[in-house]
Scaffold this active site. Structure first.
Site, mmCIF file in Angstrom:
data_model
loop_
_atom_site.group_PDB
_atom_site.id
_atom_site.type_symbol
_atom_site.label_atom_id
_atom_site.label_comp_id
_atom_site.label_asym_id
_atom_site.label_seq_id
_atom_site.Cartn_x
_atom_site.Cartn_y
_atom_site.Cartn_z
ATOM 1 C CG ASP A 143 35.783 45.335 25.758
ATOM 2 O OD1 ASP A 143 35.948 46.094 26.488
ATOM 3 O OD2 ASP A 143 35.549 44.177 25.718
ATOM 4 C CG PHE B 196 46.250 44.512 43.360
ATOM 5 C CD1 PHE B 196 47.332 44.951 42.895
ATOM 6 C CD2 PHE B 196 45.193 45.277 42.731
ATOM 7 C CE1 PHE B 196 47.886 46.125 42.069
ATOM 8 C CE2 PHE B 196 45.551 45.938 41.789
ATOM 9 C CZ PHE B 196 46.723 46.675 41.290
ATOM 10 C CE LYS C 195 47.237 53.403 40.583
ATOM 11 N NZ LYS C 195 46.009 53.776 41.252
ATOM 12 N NE ARG D 222 48.333 44.082 32.327
ATOM 13 C CZ ARG D 222 47.085 43.616 32.340
ATOM 14 N NH1 ARG D 222 46.715 43.082 31.243
ATOM 15 N NH2 ARG D 222 46.574 43.801 33.343
ATOM 16 C CE LYS E 6 32.915 48.866 28.470
ATOM 17 N NZ LYS E 6 33.270 47.618 27.985
#
EC number: 7.6.2.1
Length: 1079
Positions: free
Chosen positions: A400, A565, A570, A618, A786
């Site tokens: 993860d 947002f 985005k 980021r 997952k």
């Protein structure tokens, strides 16, 4: 469904309360009767499963209509709101555990052999020689399972008896979690406005804003919820946690009010209300909640080594049958041959050793204890003691991201203004610029505020003049401080309100007890940074924001619009009006992809974004546009009109907002780092060198996932990254897979929805391609996805997989993998409780696999094969003995000797093999390449097994023939002589197998030898042939003679010396890889 904030948070159903137990009781009775009558464990287990399925036959999931506060109005029955993680109940426990044990060929075989001893014609020796070991194995297993099961029961009970406040006509009442039903109104509290945390559901630790149904939100008092006639129509329960569709209808108003409900109006179970008070109506309960539907049932994990040994025992059984048939054939099928055949089967039954399971299980417990006691990885817990060897066989590691590789703590690292860039070491310059700009713009606090307005007006409206660095920094910092969704929260003094006079503001809004809450940790990092350079966010509500300058002055801005947002746009925007100058500004920040088309032309943005992304930061682009009053009024009228439209509302709203997003002034580019866990890079490097392929499965955004993959060196700097484009159809998936096939040695990044499409149409091709990649990143994965990926990898590659995670959303993945590792993280303990191994930090995984995985696998392989050798050698001697004595089915050694041979005489030295190690832990960590050999499974294969079989046949033959040849004169003593030589041979063989000596091993060798010598005096009646036949009693005088000692020594040397010579030559001529390092 939040009504005054209304939602499916905590779900339950009492109508099922009355029917379920009754159904269960009848089912159980049936199962019990069958068990008593039939007594077949298999039959029972399969029948019980079948019955459970029939009685709990999954009813078809349907959409539902839920009346507010009226559970009794529900037409259909809904499941109880209780959590159940247990594998068995009272009735299925014993059959279930026995089934798990006897599905192994080894154990089933022993059960049959032991039962045959009740038949007089087949009886050989004493009952205890067969039943004692079997009983011991079962007792240990049942006790271990019972303890695990009881712990699960306690955990469930704790969860199911949590109390919640339920709103009824008579006011609030407390109800247990397991008594909540669909339609109940539940109150969930935390003061403030309503944010929820979903970390246990999708792994994201940020807060999410949720909205109440506006019709009920406007009701004056709580009691009014019961006086209105309203219902919620909700879609059927499903897996997807990111979507919800429903409608709210109030019938008693004129006209009836209809409101559409979306994901914004829901609080799923397992989420936490972080702030605010919610009164919700329960929509889904128990098994129909999103969190339970996304959790798979735990299954019993069986290690690869156990399966391999199971195969070998079948081969041994085949050998046993062949040997018995040969014996009977040589007898010439004389007399009752089938009875003789069965007696031979029993005589040679030692070929398959019962002690194999006991030794391996005790070995596993020992490895678990060593892992927990290891000082280098403190806090590690082994929760599943049956699979420590799996740690040494892993090929795929699925991890993860949030909280596992990263700490989920954001730190502001870089501000770029186009011409100049500031890093962590130059932040003090920004601070001085901000200080200067505010001291120029705003005269000392004594003079009037408005007089400073004209100054700023003129500055802003003349873009032709090239701005100074100072003013650009000032604008950028102000934009970052205003454009966000962050709310400052004050812990100590909840009484402070915005009406407080500014004079008091300084003491009340003290920096110590202020914390920031937001739906994204990035935003908090940005606001914390503006605070550190002098511009502090001190309060925020729905209509205004207040900032404090370095000089202590408070600036108030009125919030006119907020554009939140979304993953599609985005970007987020905000329109504010400066109270002092009445200037309206539209600020916007977002991902570079979205913003590059919106801002004015520039030549540096794209390049700098790339540079920051390569550093693993980021990035967010910040821009602004100044609006006149007329422009804003025009926009507002169009915007409110678009919001009221019924068709294509989202598109129309987006179009209006886009009309503002033109030619915006680019202010700055910010870089925020998501801090990695300690030593993530060296650990990933080590795992990669060990030949383990690492996949990152995360619920996070594509950009973020790619950033972390780069910064954690999951993808090395030189590697290309292929981002799989979003595909929705078969054709699209086909094209995209072909495009990917043409690339070599490049990492793959794929979003969850594209993955779903690929797996639907091209499962095999996709997995094959992905497995060739050095690294794979799947982003926006749901918990079920997952688990699905893990299962696919196991099925397609046949390799061992390991999943590692720290949140509730990783539980399914951890349970689906061959080996699940949980990290006790910020996201709670849910993952570490569900895992097979629980660690405290990601870096511990290196030592867990390289050292403990290696040792567990190598030791178990050696132990298993040695125990088989121990059984084979005695069976060979029995075969030789029988063939010399005209194929008589008479046992060579009597009861206690046989039990003693497998226990007291050889058990300690053989078991001391669990202390053996081929390389020192430091070496194993330094050269992770050694791990690659383990995954090939060469320590235990048919080749190594056959070598041991040949050794056993050789030694057994030498021992028996030697005893018969050398002792022609005192033939009656053959048992004493051969048994003594056998014990010595076994002790020498253990010494031969050991690679690194430990003081306990030496103690064990001498202890066993001592026990044997001491017992010779007591057990003389056993040392005859047959049951004390030929009247041969053992005289101590004979044992002490030189001839006895000389002859025993001679036989032992002949049986062992050649093997020592062979081992020495092998180490000289073709040494194993690890010996090259340790020499």
């Amino acid at each position: 469904m939040p009504l005054m904030m209304s939602e499916e948070g905590f779900e339950n159903d009492e109508s099922d309360y009355h029917t379920l137990p009754r159904a269960r009781i009848t089912r159980r009775k049936r199962g019990v009767e069958w068990f008593v009558c039939g007594g077949w464990k298999f039959l029972c287990a399969s029948c019980c499963d079948w019955l459970v399925n029939v009685c709990q036959r999954k009813k078809e999931l349907k959409a539902r209509t839920v009346w507010l506060g009226c559970p009794e109005k529900c037409e259909e029955k809904h499941p109880r709101n209780s959590i159940k993680n247990q594998k068995y109940n009272v009735f299925t426990f014993i059959p279930g555990v026995l089934y798990e044990q006897f599905k192994f060929f080894l154990n089933l075989y022993f059960l049959v052999v032991s039962c045959s001893q009740f038949v007089p014609a087949l009886k050989i020796g004493y009952l205890y020689t067969y039943w004692a070991p079997l009983g011991f194995v079962l007792a240990v297993t049942i006790t271990r399972e019972a303890i695990d099961e009881f712990r699960r029961f306690q955990r469930d009970k704790e969860m199911n008896s949590q109390l919640y406040s339920k709103l009824t006509v008579r006011g609030k009442v407390q109800v247990k979690s397991s008594d909540i039903q669909v339609g109940d109104l539940i109150i969930v509290e935390k003061v403030g406005s309503c944010f929820i945390r979903t970390d246990q559901l999708d792994g994201e630790t940020d807060w999410k804003l949720k909205v109440a149904v506006s019709c009920t939100q406007r009701l004056p008092a709580l009691g009014d919820l019961f006086s209105i006639s309203a219902y919620v129509y909700a879609q059927k329960p499903q897996l997807d946690i990111h979507s919800f569709e429903g409608t709210f209808t109030r019938e008693d108003s004129d006209p009836p009010i209809h409101e559409s409900l979306s994901i914004e109006n829901t609080l799923w179970a397992s989420t936490v209300v972080a702030s605010g008070t919610v009164i919700g109506v329960v929509i889904y309960t128990g098994k129909e909640t999103r969190s339970v539907m996304n959790t798979s049932n735990p299954k019993n994990k069986v290690g690869l080594l156990d399966l391999e040994l199971n195969q070998l025992t079948k081969a041994l059984f085949l050998a046993l049958v062949v040997l018995s048939v040969v014996m009977v054939t040589l007898q010439g099928f004389a007399g009752p041959w089938y009875r003789n055949l069965f007696r031979f089967l029993l005589l040679f039954s030692y070929i398959i050793p019962i002690s194999l399971r006991v030794n391996l299980d005790m070995g596993k417990a020992a490895y678990g204890w060593m892992i927990m006691k290891d000082e280098s990885i403190p806090g590690t817990v082994v929760r599943t003691s049956t699979i420590p060897e799996e740690l040494g066989r892993l090929v795929y590691l699925l991890t993860d991201k949030t909280g596992t590789l990263t700490r989920n703590e954001m730190v502001f690292k870089r501000l770029h203004l186009g011409t100049v860039s500031y890093g962590t070491d130059t932040m003090d310059e920004i601070q001085s610029h901000v200080l200067n700009s505010y001291s120029q713009v705003h005269p000392p606090a004594g003079s009037s505020n408005p007089s400073s307005a004209p100054l700023r007006r003129t500055q802003a409206s003349t873009p032709k003049v090239r701005k100074s660095v100072s003013s650009r920094i000032h604008e950028a910092v102000k934009a970052i401080a205003l454009c966000h969704n962050v709310t400052p929260v004050y812990e100590a003094r909840a009484g402070v309100t915005e009406e407080t006079e500014f004079a008091e503001a300084d003491q009340d809004f003290s920096d110590e007890n202020r914390t920031y809450q937001a739906s994204s940790p990035d935003e908090v990092a940005l606001v914390r940074w503006t605070e550190s350079v002098g511009l502090t966010l001190i309060s925020r509500d729905l209509t205004s924001v207040q900032l404090k300058t370095p000089g202590g002055q408070v600036l108030t801005y009125c919030i006119l619009q907020v554009f939140p947002f979304t993953s599609e746009s985005k970007r987020m925007g905000i329109i504010v009006r400066d109270e002092s100058s009445a200037e309206i500004t539209f600020y916007m920040k977002g991902a570079d992809v979205a913003m590059s088309t919106i801002v004015q032309y520039n030549d540096w943005l794209e390049e700098e974004c790339g540079n920051m992304a390569r550093e693993g930061l980021r990035t967010l682009v910040v821009a602004k546009r100044t609006l006149t009053e007329e422009q804003y009024q025009d926009f507002e009228s169009r915007y409110s009109q678009a919001k009221l439209s019924i068709h294509d509302r989202a598109l129309k709203v987006a179009a209006v907002v886009e009309s503002l997003e033109r030619e915006m002034e680019l202010l700055c580019l910010t870089g925020v780092e998501d801090q990695l866990q300690a030593d993530v890079r060296p650990t990933l490097e080590m795992l990669r060198n060990a030949g383990i392929k690492i996949w990152m499965l995360t619920g996070d955004k594509l950009e973020t996932a790619t950033c972390i993959a780069k910064s954690s060196h999951l993808v090395s700097r030189t590697q290309d990254i292929h981002v799989f484009r979003p595909v929705t159809s078969r054709g699209g998936a086909h094209l995209e897979l072909n495009a990917f096939r043409r690339k070599h040695d490049c990492a793959l990044v794929i979003p969850g929805d594209s993955l779903e499409v690929c797996l639907k149409y091209y499962e095999h091709e996709f997995v094959e391609l992905a497995c060739q990649c050095p690294a794979v990143v799947c982003c926006r994965c749901s918990p079920t996805q997952k688990a699905h990926i893990v299962t696919l990898l196991r099925q397609h590659t046949g390799r061992r997989t390991c999943a590692i995670g720290d949140g509730g959303n990783d539980v399914s993945m951890i349970q689906a993998a061959d080996c699940g590792i949980g990290i006790e993280g910020k996201e709670g303990k849910q993952a570490s409780l569900a895992a097979d191994f629980s660690i405290t930090q990601f870096r511990h995984i290196g030592r867990l696999l390289m050292v403990h995985g290696r040792n567990s696998y190598k030791r178990s392989a050696a132990l298993g094969q040695f125990v088989m050798h121990r059984g084979l050698i005695i069976s060979t001697m029995q075969a030789v003995f029988s063939s010399v004595f005209y194929f008589a089915s008479v046992p060579l050694y009597q009861g206690f000797l046989m039990v003693g041979y497998a226990t007291i005489y050889t058990m300690f030295p053989v078991f001391s093999l669990v202390l053996d190690q081929d390389v020192k832990p430091e070496m194993a960590m330094l050269y992770p390449e050694l791990y690659k050999d383990l995954t090939k499974g060469r320590s235990l294969s048919f080749k190594t097994f056959l070598i041991w079989v040949l050794i056993s046949i050789y030694q057994g033959g030498i021992l028996m023939y030697g005893a018969l040849v050398l002792f022609e004169s005192e033939f009656v003593h053959v048992v004493a002589i051969s048994f003594t030589a056998l014990i010595l041979t076994e002790l020498l063989m253990v010494a031969l197998t050991i690679r690194t000596w430990h003081w306990l091993m030496v103690v064990a060798e001498f202890l066993s030898l001592g026990c044997y010598v001491a017992s010779l005096a007591f057990l003389n009646e056993y040392f005859g042939i047959g049951r004390v036949s030929f009247g041969a009693f053992l005289d101590v005088a004979f044992i002490t003679t030189v001839t006895f000692l000389w002859k025993v020594s001679a036989i032992t040397v002949v049986s062992c010396l050649p093997l020592y010579v062979l081992k020495y030559l092998k180490r000289k001529l073709s040494p194993p890889s690890y010996s090259k390092l340790s020499s």
